[in-house]
Design a protein around this motif. Structure first.
Motif, PDB file in Angstrom:
ATOM      1  N   TYR A 334       0.876  -1.184   0.000  1.00 35.32           N
ATOM      2  CA  TYR A 334       0.000   0.000   0.000  1.00 35.32           C
ATOM      3  C   TYR A 334       0.907   1.226   0.000  1.00 35.32           C
ATOM      4  N   THR A 335       0.477   2.302  -0.703  1.00 36.15           N
ATOM      5  CA  THR A 335       1.199   3.571  -0.748  1.00 36.15           C
ATOM      6  C   THR A 335       0.336   4.654  -0.104  1.00 36.15           C
ATOM      7  N   LEU A 336       0.912   5.367   0.901  1.00 36.88           N
ATOM      8  CA  LEU A 336       0.182   6.414   1.624  1.00 36.88           C
ATOM      9  C   LEU A 336       0.873   7.749   1.363  1.00 36.88           C
ATOM     10  N   HIS A 337       0.070   8.782   0.996  1.00 37.75           N
ATOM     11  CA  HIS A 337       0.557  10.150   0.878  1.00 37.75           C
ATOM     12  C   HIS A 337       0.093  10.905   2.144  1.00 37.75           C
ATOM     13  N   ILE A 338       1.053  11.273   2.957  1.00 37.56           N
ATOM     14  CA  ILE A 338       0.746  11.886   4.271  1.00 37.56           C
ATOM     15  C   ILE A 338       1.113  13.364   4.221  1.00 37.56           C
ATOM     16  N   GLU A 339       0.188  14.194   4.760  1.00 36.35           N
ATOM     17  CA  GLU A 339       0.387  15.639   4.802  1.00 36.35           C
ATOM     18  C   GLU A 339       0.366  16.119   6.249  1.00 36.35           C
ATOM     19  N   GLY A 340       1.331  17.005   6.608  1.00 37.13           N
ATOM     20  CA  GLY A 340       1.369  17.620   7.937  1.00 37.13           C
ATOM     21  C   GLY A 340       1.132  19.115   7.832  1.00 37.13           C
ATOM     22  N   THR A 341       0.161  19.642   8.566  1.00 33.69           N
ATOM     23  CA  THR A 341      -0.240  21.044   8.471  1.00 33.69           C
ATOM     24  C   THR A 341      -0.299  21.660   9.862  1.00 33.69           C
ATOM     25  N   ASN A 342       0.162  22.920   9.973  1.00 28.39           N
ATOM     26  CA  ASN A 342       0.002  23.656  11.238  1.00 28.39           C
ATOM     27  C   ASN A 342      -1.470  23.963  11.481  1.00 28.39           C
ATOM     28  N   THR A 343      -1.900  23.818  12.724  1.00 27.81           N
ATOM     29  CA  THR A 343      -3.302  24.096  13.061  1.00 27.81           C
ATOM     30  C   THR A 343      -3.551  25.566  13.363  1.00 27.81           C
ATOM     31  N   HIS A 344      -2.520  26.327  13.769  1.00 28.71           N
ATOM     32  CA  HIS A 344      -2.668  27.751  14.072  1.00 28.71           C
ATOM     33  C   HIS A 344      -1.722  28.533  13.152  1.00 28.71           C
ATOM     34  N   VAL A 345      -2.279  29.137  12.141  1.00 24.16           N
ATOM     35  CA  VAL A 345      -1.509  29.869  11.145  1.00 24.16           C
ATOM     36  C   VAL A 345      -1.662  31.362  11.392  1.00 24.16           C
ATOM     37  N   ASP A 346      -0.529  32.104  11.372  1.00 25.02           N
ATOM     38  CA  ASP A 346      -0.533  33.561  11.543  1.00 25.02           C
ATOM     39  C   ASP A 346      -0.522  34.203  10.154  1.00 25.02           C
ATOM     40  N   PRO A 347      -1.578  34.957   9.822  1.00 23.95           N
ATOM     41  CA  PRO A 347      -1.620  35.537   8.454  1.00 23.95           C
ATOM     42  C   PRO A 347      -0.515  36.557   8.191  1.00 23.95           C
ATOM     43  N   ARG A 348       0.123  37.111   9.219  1.00 19.95           N
ATOM     44  CA  ARG A 348       1.183  38.080   9.000  1.00 19.95           C
ATOM     45  C   ARG A 348       2.389  37.464   8.304  1.00 19.95           C
ATOM     46  N   PHE A 349       2.518  36.138   8.418  1.00 22.51           N
ATOM     47  CA  PHE A 349       3.684  35.478   7.829  1.00 22.51           C
ATOM     48  C   PHE A 349       3.288  34.587   6.656  1.00 22.51           C
ATOM     49  N   SER A 350       2.183  34.923   6.048  1.00 22.78           N
ATOM     50  CA  SER A 350       1.754  34.140   4.885  1.00 22.78           C
ATOM     51  C   SER A 350       2.730  34.293   3.715  1.00 22.78           C
ATOM     52  N   TYR A 351       3.474  35.374   3.703  1.00 23.36           N
ATOM     53  CA  TYR A 351       4.428  35.583   2.615  1.00 23.36           C
ATOM     54  C   TYR A 351       5.556  34.543   2.653  1.00 23.36           C
ATOM     55  N   LEU A 352       5.701  33.843   3.773  1.00 23.63           N
ATOM     56  CA  LEU A 352       6.740  32.820   3.879  1.00 23.63           C
ATOM     57  C   LEU A 352       6.359  31.539   3.161  1.00 23.63           C
TER      58      LEU A 352
END
Length: 781
Positions: A334-352
């Protein structure tokens, strides 16, 4: 009077002194002869003012403060100046002749800023006030003798990382004890000694701000800043103080999660259990706290159908679990594509960029020799109790899931007790009994049937079905009580039955009295047709003294097939009852009956005992109240003296004391043993004054000797009370210089007595003299 000072410390005071000295203006008045008279406005002799004295004066001489002067002072020393108020005579002294004021001690303005004093000018000769008393103030002039201080330091502050330049961090405030209204002694300027170029401070307000852009917490987290406060507006010679501020950069979410590698591999055997973790994966995040929280997800359907992933809050790892059973024979990878995401994102640093990352996980399924699989996860089989040995209970079936489809063999766990009651066919899986079963002994039997290969097993529970093999019994736990005042037809008690058999065969009961016994004349039984029966009285009144216990046999049947019955004997106890059938304590009643005492007799005995105790207590109380006091009061002594003045009965009075006993000591000696009896004193002084009794003519020598002997005997005798008052007071001696006050020796007639001398004794005896004069006049008449 005016107040002056040699030092022009305050321009206002110099101007005030000048105005007062030049205030000689007046107004003109024309006289009758045409001349003009100038009337000068009188000067104010006492001027309110303020003196100043420098603090912390350390000179060898007293510090000169100022001078008091009155207009009445001609300089000849006739004026005396007096100083009073705060510190007068101790801190401040005045020259009584010149009015000069000096400070004798070093003063501290921070402890006391000013002193209120009163000045007065007196005529030295007459001590009269030349000027009214006036109040003035001596203020302590400040010098820069206190350095600025930070009372609340050191400080701790935080500021977010990556903040803009000029972001306020903290405001520090220093205090200076010097006078802020005079000079620059308390004018503070702030500067930074340590912490540049990261932070700056406002020189006037003390606000600390960031001075460098994009400070990264991940690069450096803690900073130490030293702030200095200097008085005298920061000039040379000013005093200074400093404090430390520990500044910490707080985290913001400026770092996305990152998997250390893009491809991972994982081996999972096909025997893995559903819902159990099979592997872990983790993405790194340099942030802290909630800014580093990561949510993992499987974004392809192939992996999401067979596996699930969750986040461990402690380690922030992705925990991979199995959703369905793996089967090597069906799918091996079996092949799994796993994604890790921050739950609290600060919009001031969206440019990063996006704050998430992905990785690929390849899972390889391992082949396992699987154990046989039973057709059911749990078996429940039934068998009737008392069935003969070899009765078939049921069968279990299992198969080999491997491709080889190997034959399965069955056997029971030898460690369980079920092996004594059951056996299993190892090929077909049929379970049979080995002996008859008793449901009342063990209603359920739990056994474990195992299949061969790797010990695959399944639990089997055998239920023993009930048969009606236990007769019912009447419940006799509670004692049946019969009240003495029972009436015919009254229900004595309701009885029930118990049965060890199952609900289907043991909860329907019928009751009756034994038919082979004669009719019971005292009680009968009524079946209520609800599995209960009522015991009913057949006659009126019972007496526990005549018969206390009765026996009543009762037959009960159950509703099983076939029906079973039993006979139980109930014991009925007769007891006196209260109202509403409330039963008294039967044991107490039985005890009284055995003793032959009724309740009324017992109460009567208790009342008699209480009355006797009350009589004894009353008698003791009366005896104590009649005891004579140990100390005789003065009133009692006077009454005893008065009793000696009672008149005797003369010769016929046989109870009176015979004075002849004094004349005959021999006769009195015979009565010595009676001295313990207190004689009654009957005086002979009530005889007429003109009648001479023979006792008066007794020989005084013999009588006195007799009395003396008796007194000695009475004093030496310790066995009797000191009743010697008769010997002491029954005889009056003669030869006294004051004479006798007894009427026995009064030979004069009453009319010959003179009472005029009583008036010479004073006004207290005047009334007594009048009474005797009236009495003399009545006798004469």
């Amino acid at each position: 009077m005016r107040i002056s000072t040699t030092s022009c410390l305050c321009p206002f005071l110099v101007c005030l002194c000048f105005i007062q000295r030049c205030s000689g203006t007046g107004h003109h008045t024309k006289l009758a002869n045409g001349e003009t008279e100038v009337h000068h406005r009188p000067k104010r002799g006492w001027i309110w003012n303020q003196f100043f004295v420098l603090e912390e004066h350390m000179g060898p001489d007293a510090q000169y403060v100022g001078k008091l002067h009155s207009n009445s002072d001609k300089g000849d020393g006739s004026v005396r100046y007096i100083l009073s108020g705060e510190g007068a005579g101790t801190i401040f002294i005045i020259d009584e002749v010149t009015g000069d004021i000096h400070a004798t001690k070093s003063l501290d303005r921070e402890r006391k800023t000013h002193y209120v004093l009163h000045a007065q000018a007196l005529d030295r000769n007459t001590e009269e006030a030349l000027e009214p008393k006036s109040e003035f103030i001596i203020k302590v002039q400040d010098i820069n003798d206190n350095a600025p201080k930070f009372p609340d330091g050191p400080f701790v502050a935080t500021v977010p990382e990556m903040c803009e330049v000029g972001t306020s961090v903290l405001q520090v405030t220093a205090s200076d004890a010097d006078d802020p209204t005079y000079g620059n002694s308390a004018k503070i300027v702030y500067s930074i000694l340590q912490g540049q170029p990261y932070f700056s401070v406002d020189p006037k307000t003390g606000i600390i701000r960031t001075a460098l852009a994009d400070m990264d917490r991940e690069a450096r987290e803690h900073y130490t800043v030293v702030i200095q406060a200097k008085d005298m507006a920061g000039q040379v010679g000013g005093l200074s103080g400093s404090t430390t501020i520990n500044i910490t950069l707080t985290d913001v979410n400026d770092n996305p999660p990152k998997f250390p590698q893009k491809n991972y591999q994982l081996y999972v055997p096909e025997s893995a259990e559903v819902g159990k973790p099979v592997g872990k994966i983790k993405a790194n995040d340099d942030d802290l706290g909630v800014n580093a929280d990561i949510k993992y997800s499987i974004i392809n359907s192939e992996g999401a159908n067979m596996f699930s992933i969750s986040t461990d809050r402690e380690t922030r790892e992705g925990i991979i679990s199995l959703k369905k059973l793996l089967n090597y024979e069906r799918k091996k990878t079996y092949t799994l594509h796993i994604e890790g995401t921050n739950t609290h994102v600060d919009p001031r640093f969206s440019y990063l960029g996006s704050f998430k990352d992905t990785a690929t996980l390849k899972i390889t399924v391992g082949d396992v020799d699987e154990a046989p699989i039973f057709s059911m996860d749990y078996y429940i089989l039934d068998v009737y109790e008392n069935s003969p040995s070899g009765t078939e209970v049921g069968a279990v079936t299992a198969r080999d899931p491997d491709s080889r489809n190997s034959p399965v063999r069955y056997f029971m766990d030898s460690k369980e007790d079920g092996e004594r009651y059951f056996r299993i066919d190892e090929i077909r899986g049929v379970i049979r009994t080995m002996q008859p079963l008793d449901r009342e002994d063990t209603p359920w039997h739990n056994i474990t049937v195992m299949a061969s290969e790797v010990g695959r097993h399944v639990p089997v529970t055998v239920q023993v079905l009930d048969m009606n093999d236990n007769p019912p019994e009447v419940s006799t736990e509670e004692e049946v009580i019969v009240c003495e005042n029972s009436r015919p037809g009254q229900v004595i008690q309701t009885v029930t039955a118990v049965d060890k058999d199952d609900f289907a065969n043991g909860q329907r009961f019928s009751f009756a009295l034994p038919s082979h016994l004669p009719v019971n004349p005292n009680f009968t039984l009524k079946d209520n047709e609800d599995s209960t029966a009522s015991i009913i009285a057949r006659r009126r009144r019972f007496n526990h003294l005549t018969q206390e216990l009765y026996e009543l046999p009762v037959v009960v049947w159950d509703g099983g097939e076939p029906s079973l019955s039993s006979t139980s004997t109930l014991t009925l106890r007769v007891c006196p009852c209260q109202r509403h059938g409330k039963i008294r304590i039967c044991q107490g009643e039985a005890f009284l009956s055995s003793a032959g005492l009724s309740t009324g007799a017992l109460i009567a005995i208790l009342l008699c005992i209480i009355i006797l105790l009350a009589i004894v207590v009353l008698f003791v109380t009366l005896r104590r109240s009649k005891k004579e006091p140990l100390i005789i009061a003065e009133e009692d002594i006077r009454e005893n003296v008065v009793t000696y003045d009672d008149e005797g009965g003369g010769e016929e009075d046989t109870e009176a004391f015979d004075i002849i006993a004094l004349r005959n000591p021999a006769a009195a000696e015979e009565l010595k043993f009676r001295r313990d009896i207190r004689p009654e004193a009957r005086g002979h002084c009530s005889l007429p004054h003109n009648h001479k009794t023979p006792s008066v003519e007794l020989d005084e020598v013999d009588v006195q000797e007799f009395i003396r002997q008796r007194l000695v005997e009475a004093d030496m005798d310790t066995s009797v009370p000191p009743y010697d008052s008769l010997q002491t007071y029954a005889y009056e001696g003669q030869g006294s210089s004051t004479g006798s006050i007894s009427p026995l020796d009064s030979v004069a007639a009453p009319s010959e007595q003179e009472y005029n001398y009583l008036e010479d004794w004073g006004p207290e005896f005047r009334r007594l003299a009048e009474l005797y004069e009236d009495s003399e006049s009545d006798v004469t008449t």
